[in-house]
Scaffold this motif. Structure first.
Motif, short mmCIF file in Angstrom:
data_model
loop_
_atom_site.label_atom_id
_atom_site.label_comp_id
_atom_site.label_asym_id
_atom_site.label_seq_id
_atom_site.Cartn_x
_atom_site.Cartn_y
_atom_site.Cartn_z
N ARG A 80 20.31 17.62 -14.53
CA ARG A 80 19.25 16.84 -13.89
C ARG A 80 18.16 16.54 -14.91
O ARG A 80 18.01 17.23 -15.91
CB ARG A 80 18.66 17.63 -12.72
N GLY A 81 17.38 15.53 -14.63
CA GLY A 81 16.30 15.16 -15.52
C GLY A 81 16.14 13.67 -15.68
O GLY A 81 15.08 13.18 -16.05
N GLY A 82 17.23 12.94 -15.40
CA GLY A 82 17.13 11.49 -15.41
C GLY A 82 17.40 10.86 -16.76
O GLY A 82 17.81 11.51 -17.72
N GLU A 83 17.16 9.56 -16.82
CA GLU A 83 17.42 8.76 -18.01
C GLU A 83 16.67 9.31 -19.21
O GLU A 83 15.47 9.60 -19.16
CB GLU A 83 17.00 7.31 -17.76
N SER A 124 8.47 1.36 -14.70
CA SER A 124 8.79 2.62 -15.37
C SER A 124 9.83 3.42 -14.60
O SER A 124 10.51 4.28 -15.15
CB SER A 124 7.52 3.47 -15.53
N VAL A 125 9.95 3.14 -13.31
CA VAL A 125 10.91 3.83 -12.45
C VAL A 125 12.23 3.08 -12.50
O VAL A 125 12.26 1.85 -12.45
CB VAL A 125 10.38 3.90 -11.00
N SER A 126 13.34 3.81 -12.58
CA SER A 126 14.64 3.16 -12.75
C SER A 126 14.98 2.27 -11.56
O SER A 126 14.62 2.57 -10.41
CB SER A 126 15.74 4.20 -12.95
N THR A 127 15.67 1.19 -11.85
CA THR A 127 16.11 0.28 -10.79
C THR A 127 17.00 1.00 -9.78
O THR A 127 16.97 0.70 -8.58
CB THR A 127 16.88 -0.91 -11.40
N GLY A 128 17.77 1.97 -10.27
CA GLY A 128 18.63 2.72 -9.36
C GLY A 128 17.84 3.46 -8.29
O GLY A 128 18.27 3.56 -7.14
N VAL A 129 16.67 4.00 -8.66
CA VAL A 129 15.83 4.69 -7.69
C VAL A 129 15.31 3.71 -6.65
O VAL A 129 15.36 3.96 -5.43
CB VAL A 129 14.66 5.41 -8.39
N TRP A 130 14.78 2.58 -7.11
CA TRP A 130 14.30 1.57 -6.15
C TRP A 130 15.42 1.10 -5.24
O TRP A 130 15.23 0.93 -4.03
CB TRP A 130 13.70 0.38 -6.89
N ASP A 131 16.60 0.89 -5.81
CA ASP A 131 17.74 0.43 -5.01
C ASP A 131 18.11 1.47 -3.94
O ASP A 131 18.29 1.14 -2.77
CB ASP A 131 18.94 0.17 -5.92
N PHE A 150 0.83 -1.20 0.00
CA PHE A 150 0.00 0.00 0.00
C PHE A 150 0.87 1.26 0.00
O PHE A 150 0.52 2.26 -0.64
CB PHE A 150 -0.92 0.00 1.22
N SER A 151 2.01 1.22 0.70
CA SER A 151 2.93 2.36 0.72
C SER A 151 3.50 2.62 -0.67
O SER A 151 3.61 3.77 -1.12
CB SER A 151 4.08 2.09 1.70
N ILE A 152 3.86 1.55 -1.37
CA ILE A 152 4.42 1.69 -2.72
C ILE A 152 3.34 2.16 -3.68
O ILE A 152 3.58 3.02 -4.54
CB ILE A 152 5.03 0.36 -3.18
N ALA A 153 2.12 1.62 -3.53
CA ALA A 153 1.01 2.04 -4.39
C ALA A 153 0.70 3.52 -4.20
O ALA A 153 0.41 4.24 -5.17
CB ALA A 153 -0.23 1.20 -4.08
N SER A 154 0.77 4.00 -2.95
CA SER A 154 0.52 5.42 -2.69
C SER A 154 1.55 6.29 -3.39
O SER A 154 1.22 7.33 -3.97
CB SER A 154 0.54 5.69 -1.18
N ALA A 155 2.82 5.87 -3.34
CA ALA A 155 3.88 6.62 -4.01
C ALA A 155 3.66 6.65 -5.51
O ALA A 155 3.82 7.69 -6.17
CB ALA A 155 5.24 6.01 -3.67
N MET A 156 3.27 5.51 -6.09
CA MET A 156 3.03 5.45 -7.53
C MET A 156 1.80 6.28 -7.92
O MET A 156 1.78 6.93 -8.97
CB MET A 156 2.85 4.00 -7.99
N ASP A 157 0.76 6.29 -7.06
CA ASP A 157 -0.42 7.13 -7.34
C ASP A 157 -0.02 8.60 -7.38
O ASP A 157 -0.48 9.36 -8.25
CB ASP A 157 -1.49 6.90 -6.28
#
Length: 541
Positions: A247-250, A110-117, A84-91
């Protein structure tokens, strides 16, 4: 695999888990105290706790980032966020995308693996921290694998309207790189103190939003913008550090074929670019792959012809690079010579580049990989004062602020490489050897050779007599120096006294020199070696 389940489903599952807790005598998921032992590793415990689907997405991300292996074998404390915490962030992320006019259709992939890591590592601390070990009044600072500080504190909940009358929980906080608690973002545990065979797990309550306050900024940053908020000046101080790409990401500020940052620099770790600590400071980029690129917002100060340079290192052959301005290749392919290591730095020169005054985008492109890079630069091939306007006399002439123009115009140096320890911040691609001068502040020039000189456009404000003061240091008595104005030796050749060492400076004075008002060319000339020089001061009599 189900990636993001609905909030209704999660809340229902949570309710079922609570009901189940009341029916089981030995419940490892809901009890606060005492520590409950489970005969499995931390990862397998989370899998077992996933009976109602509360951790499907978390388990997927733990495996995707490789953190699962650490939870299987390492001695760690893990604060487990619910789906639910992850779903809230994605919402929240998709809400912002919709507000920007983009499709609100991003998934966790869709979010980079580096961010999740990066963010999942904020939930994992090396070592064992039970609730009892976190009872300090002001909490305990915990440092994760990326040397990022979190805080944990045992607190009592409210029961029947009585403050601190309930059970103990853990308040787990992201300190947001601040010592001020008002800037921290916190989450509470729903259950705590599950001792596994290799660590301890605390389960966070579902109302926590994953990533604390960092998820949106990392996962979906603003459109491309300069790293420091303003474009790099060209020529500026002579170079642009490679790790400070926009800045701006991949696909916006950079393109990297691997989503995780594999570097050892622990800098911009949420992005795919592989930053390393550099022997030339502060960072370089490594683990290159053909087709990768980095963008830099620049502001060209003067229209004209510039020399183009990069600073690179490789033990491999056949490495190639180029630089683009506004999408056009301006340097041509630049072959990188084979060296002895990935920290054996050399300067590579590209084609001369015609730049126009104003803002542009420079792009560094890897054409054939296997090298590290630390900086790029553009040096004017025409005379221009370092700050754009002449230095004023009377006044101080900082020795490292010689005119732009390159060899034979702004300076003469027997070695085209700047070998000083300040080259990463001052005149990286020019010959004079700039050094940090902690004793006096600013810079000095060292490693001098006979016949070398630096040139400065100066404005002598009035005709009259002046004292010329050279600030010098030397452990020797061999050094000699003089100053010229428009090609005339105005100071005579002066012998440098021994000051004790290269870090101790003194005044070397030539008194009562007559100077004529107007814009002039000052030249500081080395006649014999063995000294450092930091500045020349002109004092009106």
């Amino acid at each position: 695999m189900k990636r993001i389940i609905s909030s209704t489903h999660i809340l229902a599952a949570a309710a079922l888990l609570v009901m189940a807790a009341g029916c089981r005598k030995n419940n490892e998921y809901r009890n606060m105290e005492p520590v409950r032992d489970v005969k499995m590793n931390s990862y397998d415990f989370i899998k077992q706790a996933n009976q109602s689907g509360l951790y499907d997405t978390l388990l997927y991300l733990l495996n995707k980032t490789g953190i699962a292996e650490k939870l299987k074998t390492g001695n760690n404390t893990f604060f487990a966020p619910q789906d639910f915490s992850i779903a809230s962030a994605m919402d929240n992320l998709n809400f912002i995308r919709k507000k920007r006019g983009e499709a609100p259709n991003w998934t966790v992939d869709s979010v980079s693996t580096g961010v999740w890591d990066t963010l999942l590592n904020r939930y994992m601390i090396s070592g064992i921290y039970s609730l009892d070990s976190l009872r300090r009044g002001d909490g305990v600072t915990l440092v994760n694998a990326y040397e990022y500080e979190m805080s944990a504190k045992a607190i009592s909940t409210t029961a029947s309207g009585i403050d601190n009358g309930g059970s103990m929980v853990i308040q787990y906080s992201d300190k947001n790189n601040s010592r001020l608690i008002k800037f921290w973002v916190s989450a509470l545990t729903e259950s705590a103190n599950i001792k596994t065979t290799n660590g301890i797990v605390h389960m966070l309550e579902p109302r926590h939003v994953f990533g604390f306050s960092s998820f949106l900024g990392m996962a979906y940053p603003a459109q491309r913008s300069p790293y420091f908020g303003i474009p790099f000046l060209v020529p500026g101080t002579g170079s642009i550090d490679i790790a400070y790409y926009d800045r701006g990401g991949e696909g916006v500020g950079y393109h990297d074929f691997e989503p995780a940052n594999r570097g050892n620099g622990k800098f911009r770790f949420e992005e795919g670019v592989d930053t390393d600590v550099s022997t030339e400071g502060p960072y370089n980029i490594g683990f290159t792959f053909p087709g990768e690129w980095l963008k830099y917002s620049i502001k060209v100060e003067y229209t004209g012809l510039y020399s183009s340079y990069t600073r690179v290192a490789t033990p491999n052959s056949n490495c190639i690079q180029h630089i683009e301005i506004d999408g056009v290749d301006v340097t041509g392919l630049m072959n990188i010579p084979k060296g002895t290591s990935y920290q054996n730095w050399v300067t590579v020169k590209g084609k001369d580049v015609q730049l126009t005054e104003g803002e542009h985008v420079a792009t560094y492109v890897v054409d054939a990989a296997g090298h590290n890079m630390s900086r790029i630069g553009f040096v004017p091939k025409f005379r221009k004062p370092f700050h754009g306007t002449p230095l004023q006399i009377p006044g101080t002439v900082p020795i490292a602020e010689f005119d732009w123009g390159g060899e034979g115009i702004g300076y003469k140096d027997v070695d085209e490489q700047n070998k000083g320890n300040a080259k990463h911040v001052m005149r990286a691609f020019e010959g004079p050897d700039t050094e940090l001068n902690p004793g006096e502040g600013g810079f000095n020039i060292g490693s001098l050779a006979v016949g070398e000189w630096t040139s400065y456009t100066v404005n002598i404000q009035k005709t009259g007599k002046y004292d010329i003061i050279f600030r010098i240091s030397s452990p020797n008595t061999t050094g000699k120096v003089h100053a010229e104005i428009d090609g005339t030796n105005v100071s005579t050749v002066l012998t440098v006294p021994r000051t004790g060492n290269y870090a101790t400076y003194t005044d070397l004075i030539r008194r009562d020199v007559t100077l004529t008002a107007g814009e002039r060319q000052l030249k500081v000339v080395t006649d014999a070696v063995g000294f450092n020089i930091s500045k020349v001061i002109f004092v009106a009599k």
